[in-house]
Write a protein that holds these residues in place. Structure first.
Motif, PDB file in Angstrom:
ATOM      1  N   LYS A   3      37.127  42.674  15.121  1.00  9.61           N
ATOM      2  CA  LYS A   3      35.908  43.111  16.155  1.00  9.61           C
ATOM      3  C   LYS A   3      35.727  44.666  16.031  1.00  9.61           C
ATOM      4  CE  LYS A   3      35.084  42.455  21.046  1.00  9.61           C
ATOM      5  NZ  LYS A   3      35.783  42.263  22.086  1.00  9.61           N
ATOM      6  N   LEU A   4      36.963  45.252  15.854  1.00  8.52           N
ATOM      7  CA  LEU A   4      36.580  46.835  15.625  1.00  8.52           C
ATOM      8  C   LEU A   4      35.480  47.190  14.534  1.00  8.52           C
ATOM      9  CD1 LEU A   4      40.251  48.141  16.307  1.00  8.52           C
ATOM     10  CD2 LEU A   4      37.888  48.781  17.522  1.00  8.52           C
ATOM     11  N   ILE A   5      35.882  46.417  13.324  1.00  7.79           N
ATOM     12  CA  ILE A   5      34.907  46.711  12.157  1.00  7.79           C
ATOM     13  C   ILE A   5      33.750  46.021  12.137  1.00  7.79           C
ATOM     14  CG2 ILE A   5      34.965  45.750   9.742  1.00  7.79           C
ATOM     15  CD1 ILE A   5      37.717  45.317   9.802  1.00  7.79           C
ATOM     16  N   SER A   6      33.532  44.951  13.205  1.00  5.28           N
ATOM     17  CA  SER A   6      32.226  44.563  13.374  1.00  5.28           C
ATOM     18  C   SER A   6      31.524  45.305  14.113  1.00  5.28           C
ATOM     19  CB  SER A   6      32.166  43.092  14.014  1.00  5.28           C
ATOM     20  OG  SER A   6      32.727  43.206  15.306  1.00  5.28           O
ATOM     21  N   LYS A   7      31.815  45.846  15.008  1.00  4.34           N
ATOM     22  CA  LYS A   7      31.355  47.393  15.929  1.00  4.34           C
ATOM     23  C   LYS A   7      31.321  48.592  15.200  1.00  4.34           C
ATOM     24  CE  LYS A   7      31.989  45.964  20.482  1.00  4.34           C
ATOM     25  NZ  LYS A   7      31.863  46.553  21.745  1.00  4.34           N
ATOM     26  N   THR A  47      42.673  53.160  21.060  1.00  5.85           N
ATOM     27  CA  THR A  47      43.279  54.748  21.402  1.00  5.85           C
ATOM     28  C   THR A  47      44.285  54.660  20.535  1.00  5.85           C
ATOM     29  OG1 THR A  47      42.597  53.697  23.818  1.00  5.85           O
ATOM     30  CG2 THR A  47      43.617  55.554  23.543  1.00  5.85           C
ATOM     31  N   PHE A  48      45.023  53.863  20.130  1.00  5.82           N
ATOM     32  CA  PHE A  48      46.147  53.857  19.410  1.00  5.82           C
ATOM     33  C   PHE A  48      45.872  54.549  18.173  1.00  5.82           C
ATOM     34  CE2 PHE A  48      49.307  52.088  16.415  1.00  5.82           C
ATOM     35  CZ  PHE A  48      50.649  52.623  16.981  1.00  5.82           C
ATOM     36  N   MET A  49      44.942  54.108  17.422  1.00  5.83           N
ATOM     37  CA  MET A  49      44.213  54.554  16.230  1.00  5.83           C
ATOM     38  C   MET A  49      44.007  55.891  16.361  1.00  5.83           C
ATOM     39  SD  MET A  49      42.079  51.449  14.978  1.00  5.83           S
ATOM     40  CE  MET A  49      42.419  49.888  13.940  1.00  5.83           C
ATOM     41  N   ASN A  57      39.695  49.725   3.942  1.00  8.63           N
ATOM     42  CA  ASN A  57      39.618  49.739   2.610  1.00  8.63           C
ATOM     43  C   ASN A  57      40.601  49.196   2.056  1.00  8.63           C
ATOM     44  OD1 ASN A  57      38.397  50.217   0.367  1.00  8.63           O
ATOM     45  ND2 ASN A  57      37.877  52.433   0.484  1.00  8.63           N
ATOM     46  N   GLY A  58      40.599  47.848   1.553  1.00  8.47           N
ATOM     47  CA  GLY A  58      42.207  47.497   0.873  1.00  8.47           C
ATOM     48  C   GLY A  58      42.982  47.285   2.095  1.00  8.47           C
ATOM     49  N   GLU A  59      44.411  48.203   1.958  1.00 11.01           N
ATOM     50  CA  GLU A  59      45.283  48.008   3.135  1.00 11.01           C
ATOM     51  C   GLU A  59      45.287  49.039   3.859  1.00 11.01           C
ATOM     52  OE1 GLU A  59      47.829  45.536   3.637  1.00 11.01           O
ATOM     53  OE2 GLU A  59      45.967  44.397   2.736  1.00 11.01           O
ATOM     54  N   MET A  60      44.252  49.920   3.942  1.00 10.97           N
ATOM     55  CA  MET A  60      43.867  51.231   4.608  1.00 10.97           C
ATOM     56  C   MET A  60      42.733  51.168   5.499  1.00 10.97           C
ATOM     57  SD  MET A  60      46.335  53.009   3.145  1.00 10.97           S
ATOM     58  CE  MET A  60      46.100  54.567   2.948  1.00 10.97           C
ATOM     59  N   TRP A  61      42.966  51.710   6.714  1.00 12.81           N
ATOM     60  CA  TRP A  61      41.699  51.872   7.809  1.00 12.81           C
ATOM     61  C   TRP A  61      41.477  53.426   8.057  1.00 12.81           C
ATOM     62  CZ3 TRP A  61      43.004  54.508  12.070  1.00 12.81           C
ATOM     63  CH2 TRP A  61      44.258  54.596  12.352  1.00 12.81           C
ATOM     64  N   SER A  62      40.428  53.466   8.374  1.00 13.16           N
ATOM     65  CA  SER A  62      40.050  54.992   8.959  1.00 13.16           C
ATOM     66  C   SER A  62      39.183  54.658  10.172  1.00 13.16           C
ATOM     67  CB  SER A  62      39.521  55.668   7.736  1.00 13.16           C
ATOM     68  OG  SER A  62      38.327  54.972   7.105  1.00 13.16           O
ATOM     69  N   PRO A 122      42.168  57.956   5.697  1.00 11.91           N
ATOM     70  CA  PRO A 122      42.686  56.461   6.045  1.00 11.91           C
ATOM     71  C   PRO A 122      44.333  56.489   6.116  1.00 11.91           C
ATOM     72  CG  PRO A 122      41.689  56.886   3.669  1.00 11.91           C
ATOM     73  CD  PRO A 122      41.707  58.217   4.447  1.00 11.91           C
ATOM     74  N   HIS A 123      44.540  55.386   6.897  1.00 11.68           N
ATOM     75  CA  HIS A 123      45.968  55.065   7.203  1.00 11.68           C
ATOM     76  C   HIS A 123      46.223  53.582   6.793  1.00 11.68           C
ATOM     77  CE1 HIS A 123      47.072  58.900   9.293  1.00 11.68           C
ATOM     78  NE2 HIS A 123      45.812  58.742   9.699  1.00 11.68           N
ATOM     79  N   ALA A 124      47.505  53.284   6.617  1.00 10.41           N
ATOM     80  CA  ALA A 124      47.984  51.918   6.269  1.00 10.41           C
ATOM     81  C   ALA A 124      47.877  51.150   7.493  1.00 10.41           C
ATOM     82  CB  ALA A 124      49.492  51.778   5.615  1.00 10.41           C
ATOM     83  N   ILE A 125      47.537  49.757   7.223  1.00 10.58           N
ATOM     84  CA  ILE A 125      47.299  49.029   8.380  1.00 10.58           C
ATOM     85  C   ILE A 125      48.690  48.434   8.841  1.00 10.58           C
ATOM     86  CG2 ILE A 125      46.864  46.495   8.721  1.00 10.58           C
ATOM     87  CD1 ILE A 125      44.526  46.700   7.207  1.00 10.58           C
ATOM     88  N   LYS A 126      49.820  48.880   8.164  1.00 11.00           N
ATOM     89  CA  LYS A 126      50.993  48.476   8.394  1.00 11.00           C
ATOM     90  C   LYS A 126      51.417  49.025   9.598  1.00 11.00           C
ATOM     91  CE  LYS A 126      53.434  47.300   4.026  1.00 11.00           C
ATOM     92  NZ  LYS A 126      54.218  48.178   3.116  1.00 11.00           N
ATOM     93  N   ILE A 127      51.253  50.516   9.747  1.00  5.73           N
ATOM     94  CA  ILE A 127      51.707  51.214  10.782  1.00  5.73           C
ATOM     95  C   ILE A 127      51.187  50.472  12.075  1.00  5.73           C
ATOM     96  CG2 ILE A 127      52.162  53.118   9.727  1.00  5.73           C
ATOM     97  CD1 ILE A 127      49.736  54.350  11.001  1.00  5.73           C
TER      98      ILE A 127
END
Lengths: 386, 374
Positions: free
Chosen positions: B339-343, B305-307, B349-354, B320-325
Motif C-alpha cells: 500500500k505504501l508503494i502504491s501511494k 512513522t517507523f520507517m 529496490n530488491g530487498e531494500m526500501w527507501s 535505502p534500508h533492508a526490508i528485514k529490519i
C-alpha cells in the motif's frame, strides 16, 4: 376437602414460594420484566423439548426450556450492548419473536399432539393431581408436585449457600465485584434459577401466573420492609396466602385457578399499596400534604420576621400578600398558633420568642444545610426528615 | 400460489382484502405511535397495556352481553387506561420501579381477565364463544367495519399528531424545558399515552394480547436505526409497520395453519434484524467495517512513522534500508508495504526500501492529522 384439593393447594403453595424467592431479587435488581420475557420465550424450548420427549414433565424438556430462557437473557444483553436500542426495547423485541416462533411451531407440527398454547400460557392447576408418579405400583403423588418440590429445594439450597453474595451484588454491585464475587456468575445463576422455576411452574400454573407469582408478592413485601430477609419471608407469605385464597375463590366461582390466584395477588397488592404504613399511597399523600403545610408555615413566619410594620402583619393582609386561599391561610395560622410561634393582638400577628428562635434556626438550616441546627425539630416536622 | 395470482386475489377476494388492509392500517398506526413509546423508554408499556386490556373485554361482555367488537374494545380501552394510570401511580407515589409496576399490572390484570373469561365460559349463555380470539388474535375475523374503525382512529391519530407535533417533540426530548416554556406536560403526556393505549386496543383483535407489544416496538426500533430525525422516524416506522402487516398476511395466507399475528411479528423482527446489521450509520456491519478500516489506517501510519524514525538520523533521508529490519516491527505487513508503494510513499529496490519525498511529506503531515485517507 378431598385429597385432590389438598394436593392442588400444596402445589400452588410450593410454586408460590419457589417463585417468590427469585422474584424478590428480580424486583430488587430492577429486572422484573425479564421474568415476563422468560415466561414467554421458553415456548419454543418447550415445543422442541416436547417433540423429543413427548412428556411435559420430563427433566430434559425442563432443561431445554430453561436454556431458552437463559438464551433470552443473553440475547437481550447482546442487543443492549450494541447500544442500538435501550434495554427495555431489547426485551420487547426478543421475547415476542421467540414466542412467535413457538406458536408457529405448534401450529405447523404439533396439531395432533397434546400441546396447545393456551395450556402453556395459562396452565391448569385443576388437572395436576391426575398426572401421578407410580413406582412399583405405589402412588407417589402428582408429578408436578415432585417437579416443583425439587426446584424449590434447589432454589432454597442456592439461596442459603449464596445469600451473602446475592445480597451484596444486589445492593452494591461495585463492592461485590471489588471483593471478588463475579457479578456475571451471580447474574446468570439467578437467571437460570428464574428460568428453571418458570419452566417447572408453567405446566401447573401457566406462564403468566408465574410472572404474577414472581413480581406481585415481592412488590407487596417491598412496600412493607427494607430488610432483605424479612422481604423474602413476607413475599413467600403473601404468595402462599394468595395461592390458597385464590384456590378457594376459583372453587367457589368455578373458574380458572391461575387467574383467581393472580387476582388475589392483585387485591393483596392493592390493599398494601393503599394502606402500607410508610410507603403506602395514603401515607405518602398525607406526608406530602403535611410537607406542603410546613413549607407554608415557614414562608409565613419568615414573612413575619422580615416585616416589623403593622400593616404587613394584619391577618387579612397575609392571605393576599402570600397569595393563599382563605382555608389554607387559616390552617397555617392555626398551626403557628398551636406551636406558640405567633400571637395575635387586634388582628395583628407578631412572632413570639419561640417563633423567633425557630425562624432563626430555619434560616440557618436553609443557608448552611447542616442537620445539627434542626436535630430537635425533626420530631415534629416531616419537612426536615430525610 | 404464484405471486401475481396472490396479488390478484388481494384485490378480488373480500376476506383477503379486508385482512390485508386491516393489518396494513394497524401496522401503520402502531408503528407511528410506537416511535414515541420507544423514544420515551416506555417500550414495555405496550406489553403491559395489552395484557391489562383483557379484563375490560371480559367485563364488557359480562355487563352488556353483546359480542359487538366496538363494545368490547371500549371495555378494553377503559381497562387499558386504568392499568396505565395505575402503573404511573405506582412509580410516582412509591419507591417501586417501573419494571416492577409493569410486570405487576401486566400479570395481575391478565390473571383477572383469565378468571373472568373462564367464569364466562362456565355460564349457561351459549353466546360466549370467540372471546378467546383476543388472546392470540385472529386476523381472519376482521370485517370491513373493523377496518373502517381502524382507519378512522388512524386518521384521528394523524390529526392529533400533526396538531401537537411540536408539543410531542419537545416533551419527548426535554420534558423539563417543555415545562418551563409553559406547556401543560401532564396533558400532553396523557394525550400521547391514551393514543398508544388506543392503538394497542385496536390491534388486540388482529394480533392478540400477547404479541401486541412487538407490533408497537419492532417497526419503531427498526426505523430508529436509519435516521436521527423524529419526523422521518415516525414516517418510516409507519411504512415498516404497514409492510410487516402486508407481508405477514401474505405469508400466513399462503400457508396452512399459520396464524397471522405471529407471522407479522416475525416479519417485523426480520426488519429489525436487517436494520441492526445494515443501517448505514449505526448498523453493526458498517461499524465493523469502520473498525477494520481504522485499524488498517493506524497500522499503515505506524509503519510509515517507523520507517521515518529509522531514516531521520541519516544524512541522506532517502538512503535505502533492508526490508528485514522492518520484521521486528509489529505493524508491518507485506500488504501494508504494498500500500505504501502504491501511494508512492516508499520505493522498493530488491530487498531494500527507501522513503520518497512524498513519504517524508506524509509523515510530516501526519502530526497535523492530515494524512489523506485511502
Amino acid at each position: 376437602m378431598t385429597s385432590a384439593q389438598l394436593e392442588i393447594q400444596l402445589i400452588a403453595s410450593l410454586v408460590a414460594i419457589a417463585c417468590a424467592i427469585p422474584g424478590t431479587f428480580l424486583v430488587l435488581r430492577k429486572m422484573a420484566m425479564i421474568s415476563d420475557a422468560i415466561s414467554h420465550s421458553i415456548l419454543p424450548g418447550i415445543v422442541v423439548g416436547f417433540f423429543i420427549t413427548q412428556d411435559l414433565n420430563s427433566p430434559l424438556l425442563i432443561l431445554l426450556a430453561a436454556l431458552t430462557g437463559v438464551l433470552t437473557v443473553v440475547l437481550v444483553e447482546k442487543i443492549q450492548q450494541t447500544k442500538l436500542v435501550k434495554e427495555d426495547t431489547a426485551i420487547g423485541l426478543v421475547f415476542p419473536a421467540l414466542f412467535s416462533i413457538g406458536v408457529i411451531m405448534i401450529a405447523k407440527y404439533a396439531n395432533d399432539v397434546h400441546l396447545d398454547i393456551d395450556a402453556v400460557l395459562l396452565g391448569e392447576l385443576a388437572f395436576t393431581p391426575f398426572d401421578r408418579v407410580f413406582y412399583n405400583g405405589i402412588d407417589f403423588g402428582p408429578k408436578s408436585l415432585w417437579v416443583i418440590a425439587v426446584i424449590l429445594l434447589v432454589t432454597l439450597t442456592l439461596l442459603l449457600l449464596f445469600y451473602k453474595e446475592l445480597k451484596m451484588s444486589t445492593f452494591d454491585a461495585g463492592l461485590a465485584t471489588s471483593l471478588g464475587f463475579s457479578p456475571a456468575i451471580i447474574h446468570y445463576g439467578l437467571m437460570s434459577v428464574a428460568s428453571i422455576t418458570t419452566v417447572g411452574a408453567f405446566d401447573a400454573v401457566g406462564a403468566i401466573l408465574v410472572v404474577a407469582l414472581m413480581i406481585a408478592p415481592a412488590a407487596t413485601a417491598y412496600l412493607l420492609t427494607t430488610n432483605l430477609t424479612k422481604m423474602i419471608i413476607l413475599a413467600c407469605f403473601f404468595g402462599v396466602f394468595s395461592a390458597i385464597a385464590g384456590y378457594w375463590c376459583a372453587n367457589y366461582l368455578d373458574a380458572s385457578i391461575a387467574g383467581s390466584i393472580a387476582t388475589v395477588l392483585g387485591l393483596v397488592f392493592f390493599a398494601v399499596y393503599l394502606f402500607a404504613p410508610h410507603k403506602g399511597l395514603i401515607a405518602v399523600l398525607y406526608r406530602e400534604k403535611q410537607q406542603r403545610i410546613e413549607v407554608s408555615l415557614i414562608t409565613f413566619i419568615l414573612h413575619l420576621k422580615n416585616h416589623k410594620e403593622v400593616e404587613e402583619r394584619h391577618v387579612n393582609h397575609l392571605s393576599e400578600h402570600i397569595n393563599w386561599q382563605k382555608v389554607r391561610s387559616k390552617t397555617v395560622l392555626d398551626l403557628a398558633l398551636k406551636n406558640n410561634f405567633v400571637s395575635i393582638e387586634n388582628s395583628i400577628i407578631s412572632l413570639t420568642e419561640k417563633g423567633n428562635e425557630f425562624t432563626t434556626k430555619a434560616i440557618d438550616y436553609i443557608l448552611t444545610n447542616e442537620d445539627v441546627q434542626i436535630e430537635d425539630m425533626k420530631k415534629d416536622f416531616f419537612l426536615f426528615r430525610g | 400460489m404464484e405471486i401475481l395470482e396472490y396479488i390478484r386475489l388481494v384485490f378480488s377476494d373480500y376476506t383477503l382484502r379486508t385482512i390485508t388492509l386491516g393489518t396494513a392500517v394497524l401496522g401503520g398506526v402502531t408503528g407511528m405511535l410506537g416511535s414515541f413509546a420507544v423514544l420515551r423508554k416506555q417500550s414495555l408499556l405496550g406489553d403491559a397495556i395489552s395484557h391489562a386490556a383483557l379484563p375490560g373485554i371480559a367485563l364488557a361482555f359480562l355487563i352488556t352481553g353483546s359480542k359487538d367488537t366496538n363494545v368490547l374494545l371500549i371495555g378494553a380501552l377503559i381497562s387499558g387506561l386504568i392499568g396505565t394510570f395505575w402503573i404511573s401511580g405506582i412509580t410516582s407515589k412509591t419507591h417501586l420501579k417501573s419494571d416492577t409496576a409493569l410486570g405487576l399490572i401486566l400479570s395481575v390484570f391478565f390473571g383477572f381477565g383469565m378468571l373472568l373469561l373462564t367464569f364466562i365460559q362456565k355460564q349457561p349463555n351459549a353466546n360466549q364463544a370467540g372471546l378467546d380470539k383476543y388472546l392470540f388474535g385472529q386476523a381472519a375475523t376482521l370485517v370491513e367495519s373493523d377496518v373502517w374503525l381502524m382507519s378512522i382512529v388512524t386518521g384521528l391519530c394523524l390529526l392529533v399528531l400533526l396538531l401537537f407535533w411540536k408539543e410531542f417533540k419537545i416533551l419527548l426530548f426535554d420534558q423539563d424545558y417543555a415545562q418551563t416554556l409553559g406547556f401543560n406536560t401532564k396533558f400532553i403526556d396523557i394525550l400521547i399515552t391514551s393514543f398508544i393505549v388506543l392503538a394497542i386496543v385496536l390491534g388486540l383483535q388482529t394480533v392478540g394480547v400477547v404479541l401486541m407489544s412487538a407490533m408497537l416496538l419492532a417497526p419503531a426500533a427498526a426505523a430508529r436505526q436509519w435516521t436521527n430525525s423524529l419526523s422521518v422516524m415516525v414516517l418510516l416506522a409507519a411504512v415498516l409497520g404497514a409492510s410487516a402487516g402486508v407481508f405477514g398476511t401474505a405469508i400466513s395466507s399462503t400457508q396452512n395453519n399459520l396464524s397471522t399475528g405471529p407471522v407479522i411479528v416475525l416479519v417485523a423482527s426480520v426488519f429489525v434484524l436487517f436494520s441492526f446489521i445494515f443501517s448505514p450509520k449505526r448498523g453493526l456491519l458498517f461499524r465493523q467495517i469502520k473498525l477494520i478500516k481504522n485499524r488498517n489506517d493506524l497500522e499503515f501510519q505506524k509503519t510509515l512513522t517507523f520507517m521515518y524514525h529509522i531514516v531521520e538520523n541519516h544524512e541522506d533521508v532517502y538512503h535505502p534500508h533492508a526490508i528485514k529490519i522492518l520484521n521486528n516491527f509489529q505493524g508491518y505487513s507485506r500488504k501494508g508495504l504494498q500500500k505504501l508503494i502504491s501511494k508512492n510513499y516508499v520505493r522498493v529496490n530488491g530487498e531494500m526500501w527507501s522513503l520518497t519525498p512524498e513519504g517524508i511529506a506524509a509523515v510530516a503531515d501526519m502530526y497535523n492529522q492530515n494524512l489523506k485517507n485511502d
